[in-house]
Design an enzyme around this catalytic site. Structure first.
Site, PDB file in Angstrom:
ATOM      1  N   HIS A  47       7.799  -3.845   0.891  1.00 32.42           N
ATOM      2  CA  HIS A  47       7.711  -5.034   0.045  1.00 32.42           C
ATOM      3  C   HIS A  47       7.084  -4.667  -1.295  1.00 32.42           C
ATOM      4  CE1 HIS A  47       7.637  -7.576   3.975  1.00 32.42           C
ATOM      5  NE2 HIS A  47       8.860  -7.181   3.652  1.00 32.42           N
TER       6      HIS A  47
ATOM      7  N   SER B 253       4.596  -3.078   4.486  1.00 33.92           N
ATOM      8  CA  SER B 253       4.192  -3.988   3.410  1.00 33.92           C
ATOM      9  C   SER B 253       2.789  -3.599   2.966  1.00 33.92           C
ATOM     10  CB  SER B 253       4.269  -5.438   3.890  1.00 33.92           C
ATOM     11  OG  SER B 253       3.998  -6.320   2.822  1.00 33.92           O
TER      12      SER B 253
ATOM     13  N   ASP C  56       8.088 -10.285   8.870  1.00 30.70           N
ATOM     14  CA  ASP C  56       9.353  -9.650   8.508  1.00 30.70           C
ATOM     15  C   ASP C  56       9.597  -8.447   9.412  1.00 30.70           C
ATOM     16  OD1 ASP C  56      11.704  -9.213   7.095  1.00 30.70           O
ATOM     17  OD2 ASP C  56      10.738  -7.934   5.620  1.00 30.70           O
TER      18      ASP C  56
END
Length: 559
Positions: A405, A378, A498
């Site tokens: 992401h 991310s 996540d």
């Protein structure tokens, strides 16, 4: 007589790399103060000052409210605060978001222009959408200089292109030319005559972002009522006249460019559709329970009524489900024409997105398995992915699937960026893609990436997981189920948790798991949450992960 000694810089996606390269080329004795807004999550920790301090010689820091402005320093906006420039000091404000961000670029540029006029240099770097465009127009209106990174070389061209299309910018420069040009401009003397006083609209907008009570108590607002509602608070939006740029602001101060408002409305519409689908499915389930109760008590008419209500709810839910699925196909324009889809596929070996499988590259099957490496990243992911994948050879004996992401409503250039920097074949994943060793498949924006048992890719727009889509958890879980002990999961830099649940699935099915260590991570949230599961086999610095992957995939157990 001062020089151009107030430099304001705005960046978003791709901004870490651009800012690092820019700051590295600036001298220690730069006779200017630099102010930076990089879009960061509101409730995270920003490592940007640390990164810039490692790259260059100027001091970078998150200033406190009221910190004095000094030359040779870089003031970086902290998470969840607008960074505003006052005469001689900085102000941090928790005012309304602009273009969906706090910190936002426009308030920084606008306040610098308001207080320093011709001394200001505004710089727009890599980023999506168009934050910074209105602020750069404000810099120009007050006699400052507008510089934009060349969109052709920016990692994400949205912000630079918007600025160029809507502002009469002074210079469009490649990144490596910006630093020496800034040095030259800071040495030029500037006559501090103002280009007239700041406009009433600029002053009101500044007061609103500072939550000034006098400004918020006024009934009048700049602009004309637009008929649109604010996505953040639901209030009426006023349309602002900003030359070529279409902008809106609500009574409480939330501000949007036209492009950002469109993206926010799309997000709100999808949220409403998912809420409607949930409500209809709950209604159908409740009506079914009511039907069973009435049926068991031989209340025939009531049972028929509840059965009809259940059927109607199911039919309406099916309509919304089809709308969501149709949005997946029609909204992204992923139809392949003439064997090419423009999704950043590696052409080094004569391949593109619409290629057919040749006889020299047989389709993998459960009888001829190969390992798979599933990677999640991310914040800071572009840098980490570039370093990791660049260290892998072209004949790497495993397929690689990546979840990074991304902004949900913007086309991603991540595949093209990575493809240009390494030997491996890199592409943005498409529905039904057949995995092959030595190829890298990247989840498209706003799509979950799943791997089927037959080593094909499935894309999905099911609900967000941990507020993100694509989700690392869903990728890891599908890889664990499909590849079992041949699965290797890698958690790289990023905020949030996540991937942690997916790591548990990988380990349960006999796979291996690697986490990037805290020291080499720009953001350590995702790796640390993965480590906390107790399922990580190796915690490694970024520069050691590729060698470990090679050792694992070359092991006879996977061949």
């Amino acid at each position: 007589m001062p020089g151009h000694d107030i430099i304001v810089i705005g960046a978003s996606a791709g901004g870490v790399e651009a800012l690092s390269r820019l700051v590295k080329a600036l001298p220690t004795d730069l006779p200017a103060a630099i102010f930076v807004v990089l879009h960061v999550p509101a409730h995270g920790t920003s490592l940007m000052p640390n990164i810039l301090n490692r790259c260059g010689t100027l001091r970078a820091w998150h200033p406190e409210d009221g910190a004095s402005i000094q030359h040779g320093q870089i003031y970086v906006a902290p998470p969840n605060y607008h960074l505003l420039v006052k005469r001689g000091y900085v102000h941090l404000a928790r005012g309304p978001k602009e273009n969906g961000h706090r910190p936002a670029v426009d308030p920084l540029f606008r306040t610098a222009a308001q207080h320093y006029g011709r001394r200001v240099i505004g710089v727009v770097l890599s980023g999506n959408l168009d934050d910074g465009t209105a602020g750069l127009a404000g810099v120009k209106s007050r006699g400052g200089i507008a510089i934009v990174q060349s969109p052709d070389e920016a990692l994400f061209s949205g912000m630079p292109r918007s600025a160029i299309e809507n502002v009469d910018v002074d210079h469009i420069l490649p990144l490596n030319a910006i630093a020496p040009f800034l040095v030259r401009l800071t040495q030029e003397q500037v006559e501090e005559r103002q280009a007239g006083s700041a406009s009433a609209q600029m002053e009101i907008e500044t007061d609103l972002v500072e939550l000034d009570m006098a400004a918020h108590s006024k009934y009048e607002r700049p602009g004309t009522p637009s008929g649109f509602a604010c996505p953040d608070c639901g209030g009426a939006l006023w349309e602002l006249g900003d030359g070529k740029l279409l902008r809106f602001r609500c009574r409480t101060g939330h501000a949007f460019s036209g492009e950002t408002l469109l993206a926010e409305q799309s997000e709100a519409l999808e949220t409403a559709l998912w809420s409607g689908l949930r409500a209809l499915e709950e209604r159908a389930a409740l009506a079914h329970r009511m039907f069973k109760g009435a049926h068991d008590r031989n209340h025939t008419k009531s049972a028929q009524r509840f059965a009809q209500q259940e059927q109607e709810a199911q039919q309406n839910a099916a309509v919304i489900r089809q709308v969501l699925l149709k949005g997946l196909k029609d909204g992204d324009g992923e139809q392949v024409e003439n064997g090419h889809n423009g999704n950043g596929v590696n052409n080094k070996n004569g391949r593109d997105g619409g290629e057919t499988l040749s006889s020299q590259q047989p389709v993998p099957s459960p009888h001829s398995p190969f390992p798979i490496v599933a990677i999640a990243s991310s914040a800071g992911g572009l840098k980490a992915l570039t370093e990791l994948l660049s260290a892998l050879p072209e004949n790497f004996p495993a397929a690689i699937a990546i979840v990074q992401h991304l902004e949900p409503h913007r086309a991603s250039q991540l595949a093209e960026i990575l493809n240009a920097r390494m030997a491996l074949a890199v592409k943005q994943a498409q529905q039904g893609d057949q995995l092959r060793p030595g190829e890298v498949y990247i989840a498209p924006p706003n799509h979950h990436l799943l791997v089927n048992p037959d080593a094909t890719i499935e894309l999905s727009k099911t609900e967000l997981v941990h507020f993100v889509r694509p989700s690392a958890d869903l990728l890891f879980e599908s890889v664990a189920a499909s590849f079992k002990e041949r699965a290797i999961a890698v958690i790289l830099t990023g905020k949030g948790k996540d991937g942690a649940n997916g790591i548990k699935a990988i380990k349960k099915m006999g796979g291996k798991a690697i986490a990037q260590d805290q020291t080499s991570s720009d953001s350590s949230g995702m790796p640390e949450n993965a480590v906390d599961t107790g399922c990580i086999d190796w915690i490694l610095p970024l520069n050691e992960i590729a060698a470990t992957l090679l050792n694992l995939t070359m092991n006879s157990r996977y061949s």
